[in-house]
Every structure is written in C-alpha cells, then in structure tokens.
Design an enzyme around this catalytic site. Sequence first.
Site, PDB file in Angstrom:
ATOM      1  N   ASP A  60     -16.666  23.532  -9.290  1.00 14.44           N
ATOM      2  CA  ASP A  60     -15.397  23.756  -8.585  1.00 14.44           C
ATOM      3  C   ASP A  60     -14.712  25.031  -9.078  1.00 14.44           C
ATOM      4  O   ASP A  60     -14.894  25.439 -10.229  1.00 14.44           O
ATOM      5  CB  ASP A  60     -14.481  22.541  -8.828  1.00 14.44           C
ATOM      6  CG  ASP A  60     -13.317  22.513  -7.849  1.00 14.44           C
ATOM      7  OD1 ASP A  60     -13.379  23.211  -6.817  1.00 14.44           O
ATOM      8  OD2 ASP A  60     -12.342  21.786  -8.113  1.00 14.44           O
ATOM      9  N   ASN A  96     -16.874  19.371   3.131  1.00 14.05           N
ATOM     10  CA  ASN A  96     -16.898  20.845   3.215  1.00 14.05           C
ATOM     11  C   ASN A  96     -17.189  21.364   4.632  1.00 14.05           C
ATOM     12  O   ASN A  96     -16.880  22.516   4.945  1.00 14.05           O
ATOM     13  CB  ASN A  96     -17.934  21.434   2.247  1.00 14.05           C
ATOM     14  CG  ASN A  96     -17.529  21.360   0.794  1.00 14.05           C
ATOM     15  OD1 ASN A  96     -18.384  21.362  -0.103  1.00 14.05           O
ATOM     16  ND2 ASN A  96     -16.233  21.291   0.522  1.00 14.05           N
TER      17      ASN A  96
HETATM   18  C1  FPP Z   1     -16.144  24.562  -4.897  1.00 15.21           C
HETATM   19  O1  FPP Z   1     -15.275  25.668  -5.034  1.00 15.21           O
HETATM   20  C2  FPP Z   1     -17.498  24.986  -4.562  1.00 15.21           C
HETATM   21  C3  FPP Z   1     -18.105  24.735  -3.387  1.00 15.21           C
HETATM   22  C4  FPP Z   1     -17.473  23.981  -2.303  1.00 15.21           C
HETATM   23  C5  FPP Z   1     -19.451  25.220  -3.093  1.00 15.21           C
HETATM   24  C6  FPP Z   1     -20.393  25.393  -4.249  1.00 15.21           C
HETATM   25  C7  FPP Z   1     -21.356  26.445  -3.890  1.00 15.21           C
HETATM   26  C8  FPP Z   1     -21.895  27.352  -4.723  1.00 15.21           C
HETATM   27  C9  FPP Z   1     -21.661  27.318  -6.174  1.00 15.21           C
HETATM   28  C10 FPP Z   1     -22.755  28.460  -4.227  1.00 15.21           C
HETATM   29  C11 FPP Z   1     -23.951  28.108  -3.428  1.00 15.21           C
HETATM   30  C12 FPP Z   1     -24.816  27.050  -4.022  1.00 15.21           C
HETATM   31  C13 FPP Z   1     -26.127  27.177  -4.331  1.00 15.21           C
HETATM   32  C14 FPP Z   1     -26.881  25.992  -4.809  1.00 15.21           C
HETATM   33  C15 FPP Z   1     -26.869  28.428  -4.214  1.00 15.21           C
HETATM   34  P1  FPP Z   1     -14.023  25.770  -4.087  1.00 15.21           P
HETATM   35  O2  FPP Z   1     -14.362  26.670  -2.972  1.00 15.21           O
HETATM   36  O3  FPP Z   1     -13.561  24.407  -3.666  1.00 15.21           O
HETATM   37  O4  FPP Z   1     -12.975  26.417  -5.054  1.00 15.21           O
HETATM   38  P2  FPP Z   1     -11.396  26.228  -5.044  1.00 15.21           P
HETATM   39  O5  FPP Z   1     -11.135  24.765  -5.340  1.00 15.21           O
HETATM   40  O6  FPP Z   1     -10.933  27.111  -6.145  1.00 15.21           O
HETATM   41  O7  FPP Z   1     -10.897  26.633  -3.704  1.00 15.21           O
END
Ligand code: FPP
Length: 247
Positions: A25, A73
């Site tokens: 996250d 998501n």
């Molecule tokens: C949460 O951060 C993260 C995600 C919803 C996606 C995770 C994806 C990756 C790490 C990259 C792609 C994955 C792979 C396996 C190549 P957020 O966007 O919710 O962050 P925030 O809470 O700060 O808005």
Amino acid sequence: MNSNDTSIEELDPARLPAHVAIIMDGNGRWAKKRLMNRIKGHEKGSEAVRMIVRACRAIGIKYLTLYAFSTENWQRPKTEVSALMKLLKNFMVSERRELLDNNIRLITIGQTKRLPDDVKKALYETMAVTSDNDGMTLNLALSYGARDEITRAVQNISEQVKAGSLALDEINEELVSASLFTKDLPDPDLMIRTSGESRISNFLLWQLAYSEIHITNSMWPEFTKEEFISILCDYQNRDRRFGKIEE
Ligand code: FPP
C-alpha cells in the site's frame, strides 16, 4: 542473488516464516508527495515487487503472496486500472526469464478471468512455463477479494450438500480451507502492510487467523530489502502461541 549479504546471515534459517503475505500500500501517496502522477507510484511499486521477490528467494522464503489488485480496485479511474494492467503484463513478460533462472513458480489467486485478454495470456504463459519450479512460489492476488473467495467456497460446499455428496457433519475447517483459492498453500506466518494503515482490506480473511502482523509506515515504493530483513528479525523474536499457553 547475493547470498553473501551479511544482514541475511543475521536471520535464523530454521525459524523463517514459510509464507509471507504483503499488502503493498501507499503507491499513490508516495507519488503525490513527490508531485507525481499516481501511476508513477505504481511504476516504482513494480520495482519494489522485483526487489521483494529476489529478496525472498535469496533469504529462503518458500511462499510469497502479494496483493497486487483487489476486486475493489476495478472501481478506480479507467486510466489507473489500465496502467496497472499494463504493469502486470510487463511484469509477466520481463520477469519470466528471472523466475525460470531462479526456480520460482508463479501462481495466482482471485478472479483472473476478469483480467484483460492480453494480461491473461502473458500471465498464463508465465504460470505454465514456471509450473514445475519448486524453489519458491510467488502468488499474486489479482482481482482478489477474501469475501468473494469465502462466498464462492460456501456456494461450492452448499452445492455438494444439495447434491447429496456431502453430509453437514463433514463440513469442517479443513474442508473450508480446501475450498479456497489458497488450498495448496500454507497459511501466511507473517503479513506485512506498508503505508501505516491498520486494516486487512479484504485480504486473506480466513488464512490470516493466526498470522503475525507487521505494519510499517514506509510506502510500498520505498520499501527496501534491509527493512524486510529487519521485519523478519522482529518476527523471529515473537512468541507464536496459536491461542495456547507455554508449557
Ligand atoms: C496500493 O497503493 C497498491 C495497489 C492498488 C496496486 C499494487 C500494484 C503494484 C505494486 C504494481 C504492479 C504489481 C505487480 C505485481 C507488477 P495505492 O494506490 O492504494 O496507494 P495509496 O493508498 O497511497 O493511494
């Protein structure tokens, strides 16, 4: 893989978690803080994914589950969903060789049939070519939600009861576990969440029953191997009693 890393040697190989699960996250906040687009945060987050896979393989973790895309998501803006799908596809292609060279098997949990066709193709190809690898299992939670997983398990079990092939008193914890996406995996020993939020966010609700939980304030894109090793050291100092008391 650098197995001569001294900090890795501080770990007791006999007491490593077999299965580490991570809620990655903070990509968006990491980018926002740097006045960048959220997608830059996901790109940097992908680099952290590469780092953690290598680190787990070098340390000797057998199972790594990463929460890469939740059922919720899908409700993000279309541009962000597309960017995440592109990163997933790129990962499947660019990491295929590395997964093969390092004897890592790729599997997934979740409703992967909802993924776009090109992502599915790259994903299934990488899963197929790595399916015999037994050095480590990388499990990506993709279009995954624990409530959805449990609901499906309940439906599946109910159908068997309705068909007369299963008696009510045959429903037990083992059967429920065996009806989940994770049926072939041990439950996580350690669950890490980055970005300081103290939530489970619909991740492995059944499987995390006795997991040790570690919440770090680091945002996922800035998570390092050194921090991971220090979390593992902390884990090795914990007393896991599974609801029992010490003799
Ligand atoms: C949460 O951060 C993260 C995600 C919803 C996606 C995770 C994806 C990756 C790490 C990259 C792609 C994955 C792979 C396996 C190549 P957020 O966007 O919710 O962050 P925030 O809470 O700060 O808005």
